[in-house]
Design an enzyme around this catalytic site. Structure first.
Site, mmCIF file in Angstrom:
data_model
loop_
_atom_site.group_PDB
_atom_site.id
_atom_site.type_symbol
_atom_site.label_atom_id
_atom_site.label_comp_id
_atom_site.label_asym_id
_atom_site.label_seq_id
_atom_site.Cartn_x
_atom_site.Cartn_y
_atom_site.Cartn_z
ATOM 1 N N ALA A 213 0.872 -1.084 -0.181
ATOM 2 C CA ALA A 213 -0.135 0.122 -0.009
ATOM 3 C C ALA A 213 1.046 1.291 -0.005
ATOM 4 C CB ALA A 213 -0.893 -0.015 1.269
ATOM 5 N N ASP A 214 0.310 2.266 -0.539
ATOM 6 C CA ASP A 214 1.055 3.684 -0.521
ATOM 7 C C ASP A 214 0.095 4.647 -0.378
ATOM 8 O OD1 ASP A 214 3.842 4.852 -0.784
ATOM 9 O OD2 ASP A 214 2.334 6.201 -2.283
ATOM 10 N N THR A 215 0.253 5.781 0.236
ATOM 11 C CA THR A 215 -0.593 7.009 0.580
ATOM 12 C C THR A 215 0.045 8.242 0.111
ATOM 13 O OG1 THR A 215 -1.942 5.649 2.218
ATOM 14 C CG2 THR A 215 -2.353 8.175 1.997
ATOM 15 N N GLY B 77 -3.140 3.619 -2.786
ATOM 16 C CA GLY B 77 -3.331 2.737 -3.664
ATOM 17 C C GLY B 77 -2.855 1.244 -2.893
#
Length: 198
Positions: free
Chosen positions: A77-79, A114
């Site tokens: 995950a990436d923010t 994501g």
């Protein structure tokens, strides 16, 4: 939680304590492995960027589990925070954090997370999917002192956009449209239902 999901060997490819808390809160049993993936990407679209980074993180952990006996589901995950089309990542230092917060003050911005799901069977990626969620966040107008005090607390330096909605910055949030948990770092309901399809 359904039996099939509970029996999965799940690995979270992230060192984020917020993501770890959300998965645990949702009842998942999982391990944590930090991917140390390269986070330099050419994509300019926020949606493409977060999905690419999430996939890189997941793939980096998959590569650590390439033994034939390994069967697992890896979650990457990436923010990021986006204001007027400009991507705001984690601040480089306190001055950068103050500048980011000043730009967000009194305005509405977007938070994109994501997520990548990689299903691994006998060391080989059997199935994978990526997706993202977007949440609109509106901040109240902050004074220079409020910004300085918040940055001095140390809460801003390891977070995209220089703030954590679940921490001290909660007092600066006037409105949210979309998934709150997406802003924290993981759209947990969407993640659960995507895994359910696996």
């Amino acid at each position: 939680m359904k039996r099939g999901i509970k029996e999965m060997n799940i690995i979270l490819a992230s060192g984020s304590p917020r993501r770890k808390e959300l998965l645990a809160q949702a009842g998942f049993d999982f391990e944590v492995e930090v991917s140390n993936a390269d986070e330099n990407v050419a994509e300019e679209s926020p949606t493409e960027m977060v999905e690419e980074l999430a996939a890189r993180k997941a793939e980096a952990v998959v590569n650590l589990h390439n033994k034939k006996e390994d069967n697992c589901l890896v979650i990457g995950a990436d923010t990021i925070v986006v204001l007027d089309g400009k991507i705001l990542g984690k601040p480089a230092d306190e001055a950068d954090a103050r500048a980011m917060l000043a730009s967000l003050s009194g305005r509405t911005h977007q938070v994109y997370t994501g997520v990548a799901l990689f299903s691994v069977k006998e060391g080989i990626i059997e199935k994978k999917t990526t997706f993202h969620e977007c949440t609109d966040v509106t901040m109240v107008s902050m004074t220079e002192k409020e910004i300085a005090d918040y940055v001095a607390s140390g809460d801003s330096l390891d977070k995209a956009g220089a703030y954590g909605i679940q921490g001290l910055a909660a007092i600066f949030i006037s409105e949210i449209k979309g998934d709150y948990y997406n802003v924290v770092g993981l759209p947990i309901s969407r993640v659960y239902h995507e895994i359910e399809q696996f």
